[in-house]
Design a protein around this motif. Sequence first.
Motif, mmCIF file in Angstrom:
data_model
loop_
_atom_site.group_PDB
_atom_site.id
_atom_site.type_symbol
_atom_site.label_atom_id
_atom_site.label_comp_id
_atom_site.label_asym_id
_atom_site.label_seq_id
_atom_site.Cartn_x
_atom_site.Cartn_y
_atom_site.Cartn_z
ATOM 1 N N SER A 180 3.129 6.410 0.393
ATOM 2 C CA SER A 180 3.101 7.338 1.519
ATOM 3 C C SER A 180 2.409 6.711 2.726
ATOM 4 O O SER A 180 1.569 5.820 2.588
ATOM 5 C CB SER A 180 2.379 8.624 1.138
ATOM 6 O OG SER A 180 0.991 8.386 1.005
ATOM 7 N N GLU A 181 2.756 7.200 3.891
ATOM 8 C CA GLU A 181 2.160 6.702 5.130
ATOM 9 C C GLU A 181 0.649 6.943 5.145
ATOM 10 O O GLU A 181 -0.128 6.084 5.555
ATOM 11 C CB GLU A 181 2.818 7.389 6.326
ATOM 12 C CG GLU A 181 2.314 6.888 7.663
ATOM 13 C CD GLU A 181 3.025 7.548 8.836
ATOM 14 O OE1 GLU A 181 2.456 7.512 9.937
ATOM 15 O OE2 GLU A 181 4.124 8.095 8.645
ATOM 16 N N GLU A 182 0.226 8.110 4.671
ATOM 17 C CA GLU A 182 -1.197 8.456 4.685
ATOM 18 C C GLU A 182 -2.018 7.515 3.814
ATOM 19 O O GLU A 182 -3.071 7.021 4.227
ATOM 20 C CB GLU A 182 -1.412 9.897 4.204
ATOM 21 C CG GLU A 182 -0.788 10.940 5.098
ATOM 22 C CD GLU A 182 0.633 11.322 4.671
ATOM 23 O OE1 GLU A 182 1.319 10.511 4.010
ATOM 24 O OE2 GLU A 182 1.058 12.427 5.011
ATOM 25 N N VAL A 183 -1.548 7.271 2.596
ATOM 26 C CA VAL A 183 -2.280 6.396 1.680
ATOM 27 C C VAL A 183 -2.245 4.951 2.182
ATOM 28 O O VAL A 183 -3.246 4.237 2.115
ATOM 29 C CB VAL A 183 -1.744 6.522 0.237
ATOM 30 C CG1 VAL A 183 -2.340 5.465 -0.674
ATOM 31 C CG2 VAL A 183 -2.037 7.919 -0.306
ATOM 32 N N THR A 184 -1.113 4.536 2.725
ATOM 33 C CA THR A 184 -1.013 3.184 3.279
ATOM 34 C C THR A 184 -2.014 2.994 4.413
ATOM 35 O O THR A 184 -2.702 1.963 4.476
ATOM 36 C CB THR A 184 0.426 2.907 3.769
ATOM 37 O OG1 THR A 184 1.315 3.022 2.647
ATOM 38 C CG2 THR A 184 0.549 1.525 4.366
ATOM 39 N N LYS A 185 -2.140 3.986 5.284
ATOM 40 C CA LYS A 185 -3.096 3.888 6.397
ATOM 41 C C LYS A 185 -4.535 3.840 5.894
ATOM 42 O O LYS A 185 -5.350 3.070 6.409
ATOM 43 C CB LYS A 185 -2.923 5.059 7.366
ATOM 44 C CG LYS A 185 -1.714 4.931 8.249
ATOM 45 C CD LYS A 185 -1.615 6.101 9.211
ATOM 46 C CE LYS A 185 -0.397 5.957 10.100
ATOM 47 N NZ LYS A 185 -0.267 7.083 11.031
ATOM 48 N N LEU A 186 -4.853 4.650 4.898
ATOM 49 C CA LEU A 186 -6.205 4.617 4.342
ATOM 50 C C LEU A 186 -6.494 3.268 3.690
ATOM 51 O O LEU A 186 -7.589 2.728 3.832
ATOM 52 C CB LEU A 186 -6.393 5.729 3.313
ATOM 53 C CG LEU A 186 -6.619 7.123 3.847
ATOM 54 C CD1 LEU A 186 -6.658 8.139 2.696
ATOM 55 C CD2 LEU A 186 -7.905 7.190 4.651
ATOM 56 N N ALA A 187 -5.515 2.730 2.976
ATOM 57 C CA ALA A 187 -5.696 1.423 2.338
ATOM 58 C C ALA A 187 -5.952 0.349 3.402
ATOM 59 O O ALA A 187 -6.844 -0.494 3.241
ATOM 60 C CB ALA A 187 -4.470 1.066 1.496
ATOM 61 N N GLU A 188 -5.200 0.399 4.483
ATOM 62 C CA GLU A 188 -5.398 -0.562 5.572
ATOM 63 C C GLU A 188 -6.790 -0.394 6.194
ATOM 64 O O GLU A 188 -7.444 -1.381 6.533
ATOM 65 C CB GLU A 188 -4.316 -0.390 6.636
ATOM 66 C CG GLU A 188 -2.952 -0.856 6.168
ATOM 67 C CD GLU A 188 -1.825 -0.515 7.137
ATOM 68 O OE1 GLU A 188 -2.072 0.151 8.173
ATOM 69 O OE2 GLU A 188 -0.678 -0.900 6.837
ATOM 70 N N LYS A 189 -7.234 0.847 6.330
ATOM 71 C CA LYS A 189 -8.566 1.135 6.878
ATOM 72 C C LYS A 189 -9.654 0.403 6.096
ATOM 73 O O LYS A 189 -10.611 -0.113 6.672
ATOM 74 C CB LYS A 189 -8.805 2.645 6.838
ATOM 75 C CG LYS A 189 -10.205 3.101 7.166
ATOM 76 C CD LYS A 189 -10.304 4.624 7.033
ATOM 77 C CE LYS A 189 -11.728 5.127 7.109
ATOM 78 N NZ LYS A 189 -11.793 6.587 6.950
ATOM 79 N N TYR A 190 -9.499 0.340 4.780
ATOM 80 C CA TYR A 190 -10.498 -0.286 3.915
ATOM 81 C C TYR A 190 -10.147 -1.718 3.515
ATOM 82 O O TYR A 190 -10.904 -2.358 2.788
ATOM 83 C CB TYR A 190 -10.724 0.567 2.670
ATOM 84 C CG TYR A 190 -11.376 1.888 2.993
ATOM 85 C CD1 TYR A 190 -12.674 1.940 3.489
ATOM 86 C CD2 TYR A 190 -10.698 3.084 2.838
ATOM 87 C CE1 TYR A 190 -13.281 3.146 3.805
ATOM 88 C CE2 TYR A 190 -11.285 4.301 3.143
ATOM 89 C CZ TYR A 190 -12.587 4.314 3.633
ATOM 90 O OH TYR A 190 -13.182 5.519 3.940
ATOM 91 N N GLY A 191 -8.999 -2.203 3.954
ATOM 92 C CA GLY A 191 -8.611 -3.581 3.646
ATOM 93 C C GLY A 191 -8.265 -3.809 2.184
ATOM 94 O O GLY A 191 -8.541 -4.875 1.634
ATOM 95 N N VAL A 192 -7.672 -2.783 1.561
ATOM 96 C CA VAL A 192 -7.272 -2.888 0.160
ATOM 97 C C VAL A 192 -5.814 -2.460 0.020
ATOM 98 O O VAL A 192 -5.222 -1.938 0.956
ATOM 99 C CB VAL A 192 -8.170 -2.008 -0.749
ATOM 100 C CG1 VAL A 192 -9.611 -2.487 -0.714
ATOM 101 C CG2 VAL A 192 -8.088 -0.536 -0.378
ATOM 102 N N THR A 193 -5.267 -2.642 -1.154
ATOM 103 C CA THR A 193 -3.905 -2.171 -1.424
ATOM 104 C C THR A 193 -3.941 -0.677 -1.733
ATOM 105 O O THR A 193 -4.990 -0.137 -2.126
ATOM 106 C CB THR A 193 -3.289 -2.906 -2.629
ATOM 107 O OG1 THR A 193 -4.040 -2.556 -3.804
ATOM 108 C CG2 THR A 193 -3.279 -4.420 -2.425
ATOM 109 N N PRO A 194 -2.822 0.013 -1.587
ATOM 110 C CA PRO A 194 -2.778 1.422 -1.976
ATOM 111 C C PRO A 194 -3.156 1.638 -3.447
ATOM 112 O O PRO A 194 -3.791 2.631 -3.792
ATOM 113 C CB PRO A 194 -1.326 1.827 -1.716
ATOM 114 C CG PRO A 194 -0.890 0.914 -0.611
ATOM 115 C CD PRO A 194 -1.572 -0.399 -0.921
ATOM 116 N N GLN A 195 -2.807 0.691 -4.301
ATOM 117 C CA GLN A 195 -3.150 0.814 -5.714
ATOM 118 C C GLN A 195 -4.665 0.784 -5.917
ATOM 119 O O GLN A 195 -5.215 1.562 -6.699
ATOM 120 C CB GLN A 195 -2.485 -0.306 -6.534
ATOM 121 C CG GLN A 195 -0.991 -0.163 -6.645
ATOM 122 C CD GLN A 195 -0.212 -0.694 -5.436
ATOM 123 O OE1 GLN A 195 -0.785 -1.143 -4.443
ATOM 124 N NE2 GLN A 195 1.103 -0.662 -5.532
#
Length: 89
Positions: A15-30
């Motif tokens: 999802s776009e939301e989880v992808t953005k949060l992952a990018e915020k923290y510099g990690v993968t969505p997983q």
Amino acid sequence: ANSKRCRPGAGALISEEVTKLAEKYGVTPQVLFFRYVMGLGVVPLNGTCNERHMDEDIRARMVPLTQEDGATIDGVLAHCENEVSVESS
């Protein structure tokens, strides 16, 4: 959530939301989701033999996920559950 596309919850990880949060923290969505379930008090077991994946999962503890971030993920999961319920009806 499961990262395999055909399984329930897979949409949460892409999802776009989880992808953005992952990018915020510099990690993968997983890794972000791994951290999310840790915040729920769950000790996730991944079963990987891949050293890089093990390292990512251990570092998930370092992600400073906020309550707002958790609420965002909750919303994404609720949306995915609704999609699965509609599809199986």
